[in-house]
Motif scaffolding. Structure first.
Motif, PDB file in Angstrom:
ATOM      1  N   VAL A  36     -21.163 -30.529 -39.986  1.00  0.00           N
ATOM      2  CA  VAL A  36     -21.354 -30.925 -38.586  1.00  0.00           C
ATOM      3  C   VAL A  36     -20.451 -30.087 -37.683  1.00  0.00           C
ATOM      4  CG1 VAL A  36     -20.977 -32.817 -36.940  1.00  0.00           C
ATOM      5  CG2 VAL A  36     -22.197 -33.236 -39.071  1.00  0.00           C
ATOM      6  N   ALA A  37     -19.267 -29.735 -38.162  1.00  0.00           N
ATOM      7  CA  ALA A  37     -18.353 -28.896 -37.384  1.00  0.00           C
ATOM      8  C   ALA A  37     -18.988 -27.540 -37.096  1.00  0.00           C
ATOM      9  CB  ALA A  37     -17.033 -28.716 -38.125  1.00  0.00           C
ATOM     10  N   GLY A  38     -19.624 -26.949 -38.101  1.00  0.00           N
ATOM     11  CA  GLY A  38     -20.302 -25.674 -37.886  1.00  0.00           C
ATOM     12  C   GLY A  38     -21.433 -25.795 -36.891  1.00  0.00           C
ATOM     13  N   LEU A  39     -22.212 -26.857 -36.998  1.00  0.00           N
ATOM     14  CA  LEU A  39     -23.319 -27.085 -36.071  1.00  0.00           C
ATOM     15  C   LEU A  39     -22.807 -27.312 -34.647  1.00  0.00           C
ATOM     16  CD1 LEU A  39     -26.393 -27.490 -35.738  1.00  0.00           C
ATOM     17  CD2 LEU A  39     -25.995 -29.916 -36.167  1.00  0.00           C
ATOM     18  N   ALA A  40     -21.753 -28.110 -34.494  1.00  0.00           N
ATOM     19  CA  ALA A  40     -21.191 -28.375 -33.164  1.00  0.00           C
ATOM     20  C   ALA A  40     -20.647 -27.093 -32.531  1.00  0.00           C
ATOM     21  CB  ALA A  40     -20.093 -29.425 -33.258  1.00  0.00           C
ATOM     22  N   THR A  41     -19.978 -26.269 -33.330  1.00  0.00           N
ATOM     23  CA  THR A  41     -19.447 -25.013 -32.811  1.00  0.00           C
ATOM     24  C   THR A  41     -20.575 -24.108 -32.343  1.00  0.00           C
ATOM     25  OG1 THR A  41     -17.583 -25.180 -34.328  1.00  0.00           O
ATOM     26  CG2 THR A  41     -17.998 -23.020 -33.369  1.00  0.00           C
ATOM     27  N   TRP A  42     -21.643 -24.020 -33.126  1.00  0.00           N
ATOM     28  CA  TRP A  42     -22.784 -23.185 -32.773  1.00  0.00           C
ATOM     29  C   TRP A  42     -23.445 -23.673 -31.482  1.00  0.00           C
ATOM     30  CZ3 TRP A  42     -28.295 -24.165 -34.135  1.00  0.00           C
ATOM     31  CH2 TRP A  42     -29.105 -23.077 -33.824  1.00  0.00           C
ATOM     32  N   LEU A  43     -23.679 -24.975 -31.374  1.00  0.00           N
ATOM     33  CA  LEU A  43     -24.315 -25.521 -30.175  1.00  0.00           C
ATOM     34  C   LEU A  43     -23.449 -25.326 -28.932  1.00  0.00           C
ATOM     35  CD1 LEU A  43     -25.908 -28.768 -31.648  1.00  0.00           C
ATOM     36  CD2 LEU A  43     -27.064 -26.641 -30.997  1.00  0.00           C
ATOM     37  N   LEU A  44     -22.139 -25.502 -29.074  1.00  0.00           N
ATOM     38  CA  LEU A  44     -21.245 -25.273 -27.934  1.00  0.00           C
ATOM     39  C   LEU A  44     -21.224 -23.785 -27.547  1.00  0.00           C
ATOM     40  CD1 LEU A  44     -18.303 -27.680 -28.793  1.00  0.00           C
ATOM     41  CD2 LEU A  44     -19.788 -27.795 -26.790  1.00  0.00           C
ATOM     42  N   HIS A  45     -21.297 -22.907 -28.530  1.00  0.00           N
ATOM     43  CA  HIS A  45     -21.369 -21.465 -28.236  1.00  0.00           C
ATOM     44  C   HIS A  45     -22.625 -21.150 -27.432  1.00  0.00           C
ATOM     45  CE1 HIS A  45     -21.162 -17.120 -28.839  1.00  0.00           C
ATOM     46  NE2 HIS A  45     -22.434 -17.181 -29.206  1.00  0.00           N
ATOM     47  N   LEU A  46     -23.751 -21.717 -27.837  1.00  0.00           N
ATOM     48  CA  LEU A  46     -24.999 -21.475 -27.122  1.00  0.00           C
ATOM     49  C   LEU A  46     -24.984 -22.076 -25.722  1.00  0.00           C
ATOM     50  CD1 LEU A  46     -27.620 -22.075 -29.952  1.00  0.00           C
ATOM     51  CD2 LEU A  46     -26.746 -19.886 -29.086  1.00  0.00           C
ATOM     52  N   ALA A  47     -24.203 -23.134 -25.533  1.00  0.00           N
ATOM     53  CA  ALA A  47     -24.098 -23.776 -24.223  1.00  0.00           C
ATOM     54  C   ALA A  47     -23.128 -23.050 -23.292  1.00  0.00           C
ATOM     55  CB  ALA A  47     -23.661 -25.225 -24.390  1.00  0.00           C
ATOM     56  N   GLY A  48     -22.486 -21.998 -23.802  1.00  0.00           N
ATOM     57  CA  GLY A  48     -21.585 -21.228 -22.943  1.00  0.00           C
ATOM     58  C   GLY A  48     -20.119 -21.533 -23.135  1.00  0.00           C
ATOM     59  N   TRP A  49     -19.766 -22.354 -24.095  1.00  0.00           N
ATOM     60  CA  TRP A  49     -18.367 -22.705 -24.321  1.00  0.00           C
ATOM     61  C   TRP A  49     -17.745 -21.883 -25.445  1.00  0.00           C
ATOM     62  CZ3 TRP A  49     -15.950 -24.858 -20.591  1.00  0.00           C
ATOM     63  CH2 TRP A  49     -16.603 -25.736 -19.741  1.00  0.00           C
ATOM     64  N   ASP A  66      -8.671 -17.926 -20.285  1.00  0.00           N
ATOM     65  CA  ASP A  66      -8.377 -19.345 -20.455  1.00  0.00           C
ATOM     66  C   ASP A  66      -9.469 -19.995 -21.305  1.00  0.00           C
ATOM     67  OD1 ASP A  66      -8.560 -22.381 -18.979  1.00  0.00           O
ATOM     68  OD2 ASP A  66      -6.598 -21.629 -19.562  1.00  0.00           O
ATOM     69  N   TRP A  67      -9.097 -20.880 -22.199  1.00  0.00           N
ATOM     70  CA  TRP A  67     -10.055 -21.472 -23.136  1.00  0.00           C
ATOM     71  C   TRP A  67     -11.041 -22.404 -22.462  1.00  0.00           C
ATOM     72  CZ3 TRP A  67     -10.202 -26.736 -24.422  1.00  0.00           C
ATOM     73  CH2 TRP A  67      -9.164 -27.496 -23.924  1.00  0.00           C
ATOM     74  N   ARG A  68     -10.779 -22.825 -21.235  1.00  0.00           N
ATOM     75  CA  ARG A  68     -11.684 -23.742 -20.537  1.00  0.00           C
ATOM     76  C   ARG A  68     -12.706 -23.026 -19.668  1.00  0.00           C
ATOM     77  NH1 ARG A  68      -6.206 -26.426 -19.317  1.00  0.00           N
ATOM     78  NH2 ARG A  68      -6.115 -24.425 -18.308  1.00  0.00           N
ATOM     79  N   VAL A  69     -12.770 -21.699 -19.721  1.00  0.00           N
ATOM     80  CA  VAL A  69     -13.707 -20.925 -18.910  1.00  0.00           C
ATOM     81  C   VAL A  69     -15.017 -20.757 -19.669  1.00  0.00           C
ATOM     82  CG1 VAL A  69     -14.123 -18.679 -17.842  1.00  0.00           C
ATOM     83  CG2 VAL A  69     -11.855 -19.691 -17.739  1.00  0.00           C
ATOM     84  N   ARG A  70     -16.116 -21.108 -19.013  1.00  0.00           N
ATOM     85  CA  ARG A  70     -17.437 -20.949 -19.634  1.00  0.00           C
ATOM     86  C   ARG A  70     -17.864 -19.493 -19.602  1.00  0.00           C
ATOM     87  NH1 ARG A  70     -21.700 -25.687 -18.626  1.00  0.00           N
ATOM     88  NH2 ARG A  70     -22.636 -24.569 -20.338  1.00  0.00           N
ATOM     89  N   ASP A  71     -18.631 -19.107 -20.588  1.00  0.00           N
ATOM     90  CA  ASP A  71     -19.184 -17.761 -20.681  1.00  0.00           C
ATOM     91  C   ASP A  71     -20.410 -17.693 -19.780  1.00  0.00           C
ATOM     92  OD1 ASP A  71     -19.998 -15.261 -21.414  1.00  0.00           O
ATOM     93  OD2 ASP A  71     -20.672 -15.849 -23.411  1.00  0.00           O
ATOM     94  N   THR A  72     -20.367 -16.833 -18.782  1.00  0.00           N
ATOM     95  CA  THR A  72     -21.435 -16.792 -17.786  1.00  0.00           C
ATOM     96  C   THR A  72     -22.698 -16.098 -18.278  1.00  0.00           C
ATOM     97  OG1 THR A  72     -20.481 -14.769 -16.863  1.00  0.00           O
ATOM     98  CG2 THR A  72     -19.801 -16.855 -15.866  1.00  0.00           C
ATOM     99  N   VAL A  73     -22.638 -15.324 -19.354  1.00  0.00           N
ATOM    100  CA  VAL A  73     -23.821 -14.616 -19.846  1.00  0.00           C
ATOM    101  C   VAL A  73     -24.409 -15.256 -21.097  1.00  0.00           C
ATOM    102  CG1 VAL A  73     -23.125 -12.423 -18.831  1.00  0.00           C
ATOM    103  CG2 VAL A  73     -22.452 -12.972 -21.158  1.00  0.00           C
ATOM    104  N   ALA A  74     -23.941 -16.429 -21.479  1.00  0.00           N
ATOM    105  CA  ALA A  74     -24.398 -17.066 -22.720  1.00  0.00           C
ATOM    106  C   ALA A  74     -25.866 -17.458 -22.664  1.00  0.00           C
ATOM    107  CB  ALA A  74     -23.550 -18.298 -23.022  1.00  0.00           C
ATOM    108  N   HIS A  75     -26.395 -17.767 -21.492  1.00  0.00           N
ATOM    109  CA  HIS A  75     -27.792 -18.200 -21.411  1.00  0.00           C
ATOM    110  C   HIS A  75     -28.759 -17.100 -21.840  1.00  0.00           C
ATOM    111  CE1 HIS A  75     -27.184 -16.146 -17.575  1.00  0.00           C
ATOM    112  NE2 HIS A  75     -28.484 -15.924 -17.582  1.00  0.00           N
ATOM    113  N   GLY A  76     -28.351 -15.850 -21.758  1.00  0.00           N
ATOM    114  CA  GLY A  76     -29.208 -14.749 -22.169  1.00  0.00           C
ATOM    115  C   GLY A  76     -28.968 -14.286 -23.586  1.00  0.00           C
ATOM    116  N   GLY A  77     -27.968 -14.823 -24.247  1.00  0.00           N
ATOM    117  CA  GLY A  77     -27.634 -14.399 -25.598  1.00  0.00           C
ATOM    118  C   GLY A  77     -26.696 -13.213 -25.595  1.00  0.00           C
TER     119      GLY A  77
END
Length: 122
Positions: free
Chosen positions: A50-63, A76-87
């Motif tokens: 579940v940890a691997g799945l949660a990490t993957w989903l958060l990565h895809l969500a921009g975190w 800073d670790w709290r900054v979202r990745d602005t280009v994550a929506h495009g992969g």
């Protein structure tokens, strides 16, 4: 200045969350092993999955963090990745996600700075 110098170590919400969940899963599996409770070991290993799945989903969500260095204002670790929506290019997680696969696998133009210098045929 930190002990690691002036670099981006890639601390992200996705990374910290996945690590915390995996730590709980490993502790649960270890405690179950000490107690000789076989189902508990499998439950702990399930939590690690579940940890691997949660990490993957958060990565895809921009975190998460794309490969390579980030600009200093995004360290800073709290900054979202602005280009994550495009992969992200060269990111297995983005390619596996389906619709992002085509965008992430598409070749991107290189700048002259990223190409090796011509050495005159030597």
């Amino acid at each position: 200045m930190s002990a690691h110098g002036h670099v981006d170590l890639g601390h992200t919400v996705a990374g910290w969350t996945g690590t915390a969940i995996a730590l709980v899963g490993c502790a649960a599996a270890g405690a179950a092993m000490c107690a000789s409770w076989a189902p508990g070991v499998w439950i702990g290993l399930g939590i690690v999955a579940v940890a691997g799945l949660a990490t993957w989903l958060l990565h895809l969500a921009g975190w998460g963090k794309p490969s390579g260095p980030r600009p200093e204002d995004q360290w800073d670790w709290r900054v979202r990745d602005t280009v994550a929506h495009g992969g992200h290019a060269d990111c297995l997680g983005c390619r596996v996600s389906g619709a992002r696969r085509a965008l992430a696998a598409a070749p991107r133009p290189r700048s002259a700075a990223s190409l090796p210098a011509a050495d005159g045929g030597a």
